[in-house]
Motif scaffolding. Structure first.
Motif, short mmCIF file in Angstrom:
data_model
loop_
_atom_site.label_atom_id
_atom_site.label_comp_id
_atom_site.label_asym_id
_atom_site.label_seq_id
_atom_site.Cartn_x
_atom_site.Cartn_y
_atom_site.Cartn_z
N MET A 1 0.83 -1.18 0.00
CA MET A 1 0.00 0.00 0.00
C MET A 1 0.88 1.25 0.00
N SER A 2 0.57 2.14 -0.87
CA SER A 2 1.34 3.36 -1.00
C SER A 2 1.15 4.26 0.22
N SER A 3 2.17 5.02 0.52
CA SER A 3 2.10 5.95 1.65
C SER A 3 1.41 7.25 1.28
N ARG A 4 1.08 7.42 -0.01
CA ARG A 4 0.43 8.66 -0.47
C ARG A 4 -0.83 8.31 -1.24
N ARG A 5 -1.80 9.21 -1.16
CA ARG A 5 -3.03 9.04 -1.93
C ARG A 5 -2.69 9.09 -3.42
N TRP A 6 -3.41 8.31 -4.22
CA TRP A 6 -3.12 8.25 -5.65
C TRP A 6 -3.31 9.61 -6.32
N GLN A 7 -4.24 10.42 -5.82
CA GLN A 7 -4.46 11.74 -6.41
C GLN A 7 -3.19 12.59 -6.33
N LEU A 8 -2.47 12.47 -5.23
CA LEU A 8 -1.21 13.20 -5.07
C LEU A 8 -0.17 12.70 -6.06
N ARG A 9 -0.21 11.40 -6.35
CA ARG A 9 0.71 10.83 -7.34
C ARG A 9 0.43 11.40 -8.72
N VAL A 10 -0.86 11.54 -9.07
CA VAL A 10 -1.21 12.14 -10.36
C VAL A 10 -0.74 13.59 -10.40
N GLU A 11 -0.90 14.30 -9.30
CA GLU A 11 -0.40 15.67 -9.23
C GLU A 11 1.12 15.71 -9.35
N ASP A 12 1.81 14.72 -8.79
CA ASP A 12 3.26 14.63 -8.95
C ASP A 12 3.64 14.51 -10.43
N ILE A 13 2.88 13.70 -11.16
CA ILE A 13 3.14 13.53 -12.59
C ILE A 13 2.96 14.87 -13.31
N LEU A 14 1.85 15.54 -13.03
CA LEU A 14 1.59 16.83 -13.67
C LEU A 14 2.66 17.86 -13.33
N GLN A 15 3.10 17.87 -12.09
CA GLN A 15 4.15 18.82 -11.68
C GLN A 15 5.48 18.49 -12.35
N ALA A 16 5.78 17.21 -12.49
CA ALA A 16 7.03 16.81 -13.15
C ALA A 16 7.00 17.20 -14.63
N ILE A 17 5.85 17.00 -15.27
CA ILE A 17 5.72 17.42 -16.68
C ILE A 17 5.93 18.92 -16.80
N SER A 18 5.32 19.68 -15.91
CA SER A 18 5.46 21.13 -15.93
C SER A 18 6.92 21.54 -15.74
N ALA A 19 7.61 20.90 -14.81
CA ALA A 19 9.02 21.22 -14.57
C ALA A 19 9.87 20.93 -15.80
N ILE A 20 9.63 19.78 -16.43
CA ILE A 20 10.37 19.43 -17.65
C ILE A 20 10.12 20.47 -18.73
N GLN A 21 8.85 20.83 -18.91
CA GLN A 21 8.52 21.81 -19.94
C GLN A 21 9.17 23.16 -19.66
N GLN A 22 9.15 23.60 -18.42
CA GLN A 22 9.76 24.89 -18.08
C GLN A 22 11.26 24.86 -18.31
N ARG A 23 11.90 23.76 -17.96
CA ARG A 23 13.36 23.67 -18.08
C ARG A 23 13.85 23.53 -19.51
N THR A 24 13.00 23.02 -20.38
CA THR A 24 13.43 22.77 -21.76
C THR A 24 12.78 23.72 -22.77
N ASN A 25 11.91 24.59 -22.30
CA ASN A 25 11.21 25.51 -23.20
C ASN A 25 12.21 26.36 -23.99
N GLY A 26 12.04 26.35 -25.30
CA GLY A 26 12.87 27.17 -26.16
C GLY A 26 14.23 26.58 -26.49
N LEU A 27 14.55 25.42 -25.97
CA LEU A 27 15.85 24.81 -26.24
C LEU A 27 15.79 23.94 -27.50
#
Length: 118
Positions: A1-27
């Motif tokens: 059993m995960s120590s975090r609610r699955w909704q938080l995991r989905v938010e982690d995915i969305l935040q990671a995507i956002s971070a990748i996009q911000q870091r690579t934007n325009g490159l």
């Protein structure tokens, strides 16, 4: 059993995507490939995406087959365990072409499953 609610995991995915996009934007790929710190940062975020996706309950995954759960966790496994096989051309293609397509389905998933929990 995960120590975090699955909704938080989905938010982690969305935040990671956002971070990748911000870091690579325009490159360009060449600029990305030359920047070891950036490459390592992006690879770490892909690991976060894969680990989070692997911890989404099977019931949620099966109700949302439009999200490539297995591919996300498989990419994480290659980066984490078979790092010598990482192909930056594939990583670049994934972050440019596939990650943007995940945002809307993941947002819809959070909204639809929130409605189901009421």
């Amino acid at each position: 059993m995960s120590s975090r609610r699955w909704q938080l995991r989905v938010e982690d995915i969305l935040q990671a995507i956002s971070a990748i996009q911000q870091r690579t934007n325009g490159l360009t790929f060449a600029a990305f490939q030359r920047n070891d710190m950036l490459v390592e940062s992006v690879l770490y975020k892909f690991i976060v995406i894969g680990e989070a996706s692997a911890n989404i309950p099977e019931g949620i995954q099966s109700r949302h087959p439009e999200v490539p759960w297995r591919l996300m966790s498989d990419m994480r496994n290659i980066i984490a365990h078979e790092y010598f096989r990482v192909n930056l051309t594939i990583v670049w293609g994934t972050l440019q072409n596939n990650l943007p397509l995940l945002i809307e389905p993941l947002q819809r998933l959070l909204a639809s499953e929130a409605d189901n929990e009421l």
